[in-house]
Design an enzyme around this catalytic site. Structure first.
Site, PDB file in Angstrom:
ATOM      1  N   GLU A   1       0.731  -1.393  -0.148  1.00 28.64           N
ATOM      2  CA  GLU A   1       0.338  -0.122   0.094  1.00 28.64           C
ATOM      3  C   GLU A   1       0.745   1.429  -0.115  1.00 28.64           C
ATOM      4  O   GLU A   1       0.444   1.974   0.760  1.00 28.64           O
ATOM      5  CB  GLU A   1      -1.155   0.102   0.728  1.00 28.64           C
ATOM      6  CG  GLU A   1      -1.934  -1.291   1.146  1.00 28.64           C
ATOM      7  CD  GLU A   1      -2.948  -1.472   2.174  1.00 28.64           C
ATOM      8  OE1 GLU A   1      -2.601  -0.514   3.616  1.00 28.64           O
ATOM      9  OE2 GLU A   1      -3.558  -2.537   2.311  1.00 28.64           O
TER      10      GLU A   1
ATOM     11  N   GLU B   1      -6.487 -10.763  -0.702  1.00 30.42           N
ATOM     12  CA  GLU B   1      -7.379 -10.338   0.306  1.00 30.42           C
ATOM     13  C   GLU B   1      -8.396 -10.744  -0.439  1.00 30.42           C
ATOM     14  O   GLU B   1      -9.437  -9.528   0.401  1.00 30.42           O
ATOM     15  CB  GLU B   1      -6.458  -9.198   0.636  1.00 30.42           C
ATOM     16  CG  GLU B   1      -5.146  -9.033   1.132  1.00 30.42           C
ATOM     17  CD  GLU B   1      -4.948  -7.754   1.551  1.00 30.42           C
ATOM     18  OE1 GLU B   1      -5.713  -7.367   2.171  1.00 30.42           O
ATOM     19  OE2 GLU B   1      -3.353  -7.292   1.857  1.00 30.42           O
TER      20      GLU B   1
HETATM   21  O1  9MR Z   1      -7.272  -7.710   7.996  1.00 37.68           O
HETATM   22  C1  9MR Z   1      -6.151  -6.851   9.188  1.00 37.68           C
HETATM   23  C2  9MR Z   1      -7.006  -7.118  10.359  1.00 37.68           C
HETATM   24  O2  9MR Z   1      -7.181  -7.643  11.540  1.00 37.68           O
HETATM   25  C3  9MR Z   1      -6.112  -5.419  11.050  1.00 37.68           C
HETATM   26  O3  9MR Z   1      -6.804  -5.376  12.296  1.00 37.68           O
HETATM   27  C4  9MR Z   1      -5.852  -4.530   9.910  1.00 37.68           C
HETATM   28  C5  9MR Z   1      -4.847  -3.532  11.565  1.00 37.68           C
HETATM   29  O4  9MR Z   1      -4.222  -2.471   9.574  1.00 37.68           O
HETATM   30  O5  9MR Z   1      -5.205  -5.024   9.317  1.00 37.68           O
HETATM   31  C6  9MR Z   1      -6.684  -6.076   8.249  1.00 37.68           C
HETATM   32  O6  9MR Z   1      -5.791  -6.513   7.090  1.00 37.68           O
HETATM   33  C7  9MR Z   1      -5.305  -5.848   6.333  1.00 37.68           C
HETATM   34  C8  9MR Z   1      -4.044  -6.008   5.220  1.00 37.68           C
HETATM   35  O7  9MR Z   1      -2.750  -5.887   6.575  1.00 37.68           O
HETATM   36  C9  9MR Z   1      -3.650  -4.747   4.206  1.00 37.68           C
HETATM   37  N1  9MR Z   1      -4.861  -5.326   3.690  1.00 37.68           N
HETATM   38  C10 9MR Z   1      -5.842  -4.720   3.909  1.00 37.68           C
HETATM   39  C11 9MR Z   1      -6.603  -4.965   5.621  1.00 37.68           C
HETATM   40  C12 9MR Z   1      -7.714  -5.035   5.524  1.00 37.68           C
HETATM   41  O8  9MR Z   1      -7.373  -4.182   6.368  1.00 37.68           O
END
Ligand code: 9MR
Length: 370
Positions: free
Chosen positions: A159, A264
């Site tokens: 990102e 994802e």
């Molecule tokens: O699914 C993840 C969630 O449990 C966490 O709280 C969050 C915190 O940053 O991150 C989520 O996963 C993310 C992933 O690492 C990167 N792309 C977006 C995902 C959804 O937010």
């Protein structure tokens, strides 16, 4: 005698089968397997949470092992968790995930070396280029080095782009300049030469962000540094899957010699007033925010199924370019979308419901392979 007993035995067997079919996760062993169904097409992955990595529920473990052949840690390999203090690393949960993968023949995608979010708290106290540079270098060398030969791949940078394709104003851009992406790949390649290296983002199937992503890739390659693939996260919304942009992105990324992955995947059924997956964005709850607290209406369920079907048809059309499709969670109960962008909603974005039972979307996806 025997002839009389047979129908009773048959009836008893049918009763037993019926009981098994209705008894929750056991039933899951009798449904088709995603990993098996698509084994000649692409990898099928899932995101795993702490409880799953810890194998706290044996039925859940068996379910994961039967359905998926690739896994990404939902959180445990993020820098805040792996690298809590300047000189302290905690590999406990990440190492458990590696063992999980070995035991169940599941390839692990490390997620993620460099991300502006979920950074260790101590970063907030750092205000010099040298110290950020040292953190950046040490973190990649130590973590990628630790998992050398253990993870199949890394989301090296996650990102780094804004929606308009420019670079996001992260702490890394601020202190290290826009070369930090190339440098991250260079360090990862040195620390873990045999590992596949990917750039991962959401909305990078959208034309402007895609153009920015292509520029990044070209820059990395021009520096003589290796990048093996691009991950399109795939956090989309029901009834609004950008199929044309997705197809165009598969073609453009693979034309650069890259593997394309959907990393994802989930399809949100609840409303929100913006697109994408920026965890920093939130919405306030109101009386309409949680419209389906007990069940998903059939019309939405069918739309969700149709969306997943269309997506998998597209993935299969380009199976020579798409190497992996990873769902962001095993079942609806695990999804981050129950708590984002509003806490405590009941979300239904995946193929399996809260009890890991297959939804209509699951059967539509399986049918695309025939
Ligand atoms: O699914 C993840 C969630 O449990 C966490 O709280 C969050 C915190 O940053 O991150 C989520 O996963 C993310 C992933 O690492 C990167 N792309 C977006 C995902 C959804 O937010």
């Amino acid at each position: 005698m025997l002839q009389k007993k047979q129908p009773i035995a048959l009836y008893a067997a049918l009763l037993l089968l019926n009981a098994v079919a209705q008894s929750g996760p056991l039933f899951a062993q009798t449904i088709p397997s995603l990993r098996e169904t698509f084994k000649n097409d692409f990898g099928i992955g899932t995101a795993l949470n702490n409880a799953q990595i810890d194998e706290r529920d044996p039925q859940m473990t068996a379910f994961i092992a039967r359905q998926f052949n690739m896994a990404t840690p939902e959180n445990v390999m993020k820098s805040a968790l792996l690298h809590p203090q300047w000189d302290t690393y905690d590999f406990t949960m990440g190492d458990k995930l590696i063992e999980f993968g070995k035991k169940h023949d599941i390839k692990i995608n490390g997620h993620t070396l460099i991300w502006h979010s979920q950074l260790p708290g101590f970063i907030r106290g750092i205000h010099s280029k040298d110290s950020i540079q040292t953190f950046f270098t040490n973190h990649i060398k130590t973590v990628a080095g630790h998992y050398k030969g253990k993870v199949y791949s890394w989301d090296v940078v996650n990102e780094a782009l804004n929606e308009d394709g420019t670079m996001r104003k992260s702490v890394f851009l601020q202190y290290l300049g826009d070369n930090f992406v190339t440098e991250a790949f260079r360090l990862a390649q040195e620390a873990s030469p045999g590992t596949e290296l990917y750039y991962n983002d959401y909305n990078n199937e959208q034309p402007k962000k895609r153009a920015g992503c292509i520029e990044l890739v070209k820059k990395i390659k021009a520096a003589g540094v290796r990048i093996d693939g691009v991950g399109i996260q795939g956090h989309w919304h029901v009834g609004k899957i950008p199929l044309k942009d997705i197809e165009e992105s598969i073609l453009q990324y693979s034309a650069l010699g890259l593997k394309v992955m959907f990393t994802e995947l989930d399809i949100e059924v609840l409303s929100r007033n913006f697109q994408g997956a920026d965890v920093g964005q939130r919405m306030t709850a109101n009386a309409q925010s949680n419209p389906y607290p007990t069940a998903l209406p059939d019309s939405v369920q069918q739309q969700l199924a149709a969306d997943y079907e269309a997506l998998f048809k597209l993935f299969l059309k380009h199976k020579d370019k798409v190497t992996r499709v990873t769902f962001w969670g095993v079942n609806d109960a695990n999804s981050w979308l129950n708590n984002w962008p509003i806490r405590g909603r009941t979300s239904y974005p995946l193929l399996f419901d809260r009890n890991s039972q297959p939804k209509p979307a699951f059967y539509k996806v399986i049918a695309t392979a025939k």
